[in-house]
Design a protein around this motif. Sequence first.
Motif, PDB file in Angstrom:
ATOM      1  N   HIS A  48      27.248  -5.302  17.745  1.00 26.77           N
ATOM      2  CA  HIS A  48      26.577  -4.099  18.241  1.00 26.77           C
ATOM      3  C   HIS A  48      25.058  -4.189  18.151  1.00 26.77           C
ATOM      4  CE1 HIS A  48      30.673  -2.350  17.238  1.00 26.77           C
ATOM      5  NE2 HIS A  48      30.580  -2.420  18.554  1.00 26.77           N
ATOM      6  N   SER A  49      24.562  -5.154  17.389  1.00 27.01           N
ATOM      7  CA  SER A  49      23.103  -5.326  17.334  1.00 27.01           C
ATOM      8  C   SER A  49      22.554  -5.626  18.724  1.00 27.01           C
ATOM      9  CB  SER A  49      22.714  -6.422  16.347  1.00 27.01           C
ATOM     10  OG  SER A  49      23.162  -7.687  16.792  1.00 27.01           O
ATOM     11  N   ALA A  50      23.365  -6.218  19.599  1.00 25.27           N
ATOM     12  CA  ALA A  50      22.915  -6.499  20.969  1.00 25.27           C
ATOM     13  C   ALA A  50      22.596  -5.220  21.726  1.00 25.27           C
ATOM     14  CB  ALA A  50      23.983  -7.302  21.729  1.00 25.27           C
ATOM     15  N   VAL A  51      23.246  -4.132  21.377  1.00 29.30           N
ATOM     16  CA  VAL A  51      22.945  -2.843  22.015  1.00 29.30           C
ATOM     17  C   VAL A  51      21.706  -2.240  21.360  1.00 29.30           C
ATOM     18  CG1 VAL A  51      23.776  -0.518  22.530  1.00 29.30           C
ATOM     19  CG2 VAL A  51      25.374  -2.459  22.573  1.00 29.30           C
ATOM     20  N   PHE A  52      21.740  -2.087  20.050  1.00 27.28           N
ATOM     21  CA  PHE A  52      20.634  -1.436  19.346  1.00 27.28           C
ATOM     22  C   PHE A  52      19.314  -2.183  19.543  1.00 27.28           C
ATOM     23  CE2 PHE A  52      24.261   0.153  16.758  1.00 27.28           C
ATOM     24  CZ  PHE A  52      24.033   1.512  16.930  1.00 27.28           C
ATOM     25  N   GLU A  53      19.372  -3.498  19.527  1.00 29.42           N
ATOM     26  CA  GLU A  53      18.157  -4.308  19.625  1.00 29.42           C
ATOM     27  C   GLU A  53      17.461  -4.175  20.972  1.00 29.42           C
ATOM     28  OE1 GLU A  53      16.881  -9.029  19.326  1.00 29.42           O
ATOM     29  OE2 GLU A  53      18.920  -8.433  18.825  1.00 29.42           O
ATOM     30  N   PHE A  54      18.218  -4.015  22.048  1.00 26.66           N
ATOM     31  CA  PHE A  54      17.637  -4.060  23.383  1.00 26.66           C
ATOM     32  C   PHE A  54      17.572  -2.708  24.087  1.00 26.66           C
ATOM     33  CE2 PHE A  54      19.288  -8.414  22.709  1.00 26.66           C
ATOM     34  CZ  PHE A  54      18.065  -9.066  22.734  1.00 26.66           C
ATOM     35  N   LEU A  55      17.892  -1.635  23.374  1.00 31.43           N
ATOM     36  CA  LEU A  55      17.926  -0.302  23.963  1.00 31.43           C
ATOM     37  C   LEU A  55      16.546   0.350  23.892  1.00 31.43           C
ATOM     38  CD1 LEU A  55      19.970   1.718  25.173  1.00 31.43           C
ATOM     39  CD2 LEU A  55      20.367   2.542  22.859  1.00 31.43           C
ATOM     40  N   ASP A  56      16.024   0.756  25.050  1.00 29.49           N
ATOM     41  CA  ASP A  56      14.747   1.467  25.104  1.00 29.49           C
ATOM     42  C   ASP A  56      14.947   2.906  24.644  1.00 29.49           C
ATOM     43  OD1 ASP A  56      13.146  -0.632  26.292  1.00 29.49           O
ATOM     44  OD2 ASP A  56      14.224  -0.239  28.161  1.00 29.49           O
ATOM     45  N   GLU A  57      13.896   3.505  24.089  1.00 27.34           N
ATOM     46  CA  GLU A  57      14.017   4.871  23.579  1.00 27.34           C
ATOM     47  C   GLU A  57      14.331   5.890  24.671  1.00 27.34           C
ATOM     48  OE1 GLU A  57      10.399   5.979  21.647  1.00 27.34           O
ATOM     49  OE2 GLU A  57       9.186   5.620  23.421  1.00 27.34           O
ATOM     50  N   ASP A  58      13.953   5.586  25.919  1.00 29.90           N
ATOM     51  CA  ASP A  58      14.240   6.511  27.012  1.00 29.90           C
ATOM     52  C   ASP A  58      15.495   6.109  27.789  1.00 29.90           C
ATOM     53  OD1 ASP A  58      13.034   4.271  28.045  1.00 29.90           O
ATOM     54  OD2 ASP A  58      11.734   5.350  29.434  1.00 29.90           O
TER      55      ASP A  58
END
Length: 154
Positions: A48-58
């Motif tokens: 799941h780090s692949a989601v959290f790491e690359f997710l923009d705040e918007d």
Amino acid sequence: MSRPRPVTDGRERPVNLAVLMRDGFKALNDRVLVRLAEEGHAAVRPAHSAVFEFLDEDGTTVSTLAERAQMTKQGMAELVRHLEDHGYVAREPDPDDRRAKLVLLTPAGREVVGIAQALVPELEAQVAALVGAERMRALHDDLARIAQLGATDP
């Protein structure tokens, strides 16, 4: 219990720089996952780090997340689905593209990011205690230079 290293031609595969770097990342990441579980976020797994790491705040589309993580859209969609089912992300229509949906952090997802980010100084202090402050600075600089290899031609 499985072996720590795969076997090829009857022998454990040799350890090289890439393996050591991955193993170092895994050791640090495992500490983050333990802390997340202690804080009530046991549903978050290493992938799941692949989601959290690359997710923009918007918000970010699944396609963009997959591209950034260098994985398939289907694989990323599965990770997002798991996090959505556990309340860490939500999908909302993209205001710039009516056909697309943006993946956004929920309050629980922001808490996970906050816990992980707050743990960084502690992890870096643990590494510095192992190798010394001077070698830690050198390691940081060396890894930053190595990371640039991906952005340049050989």
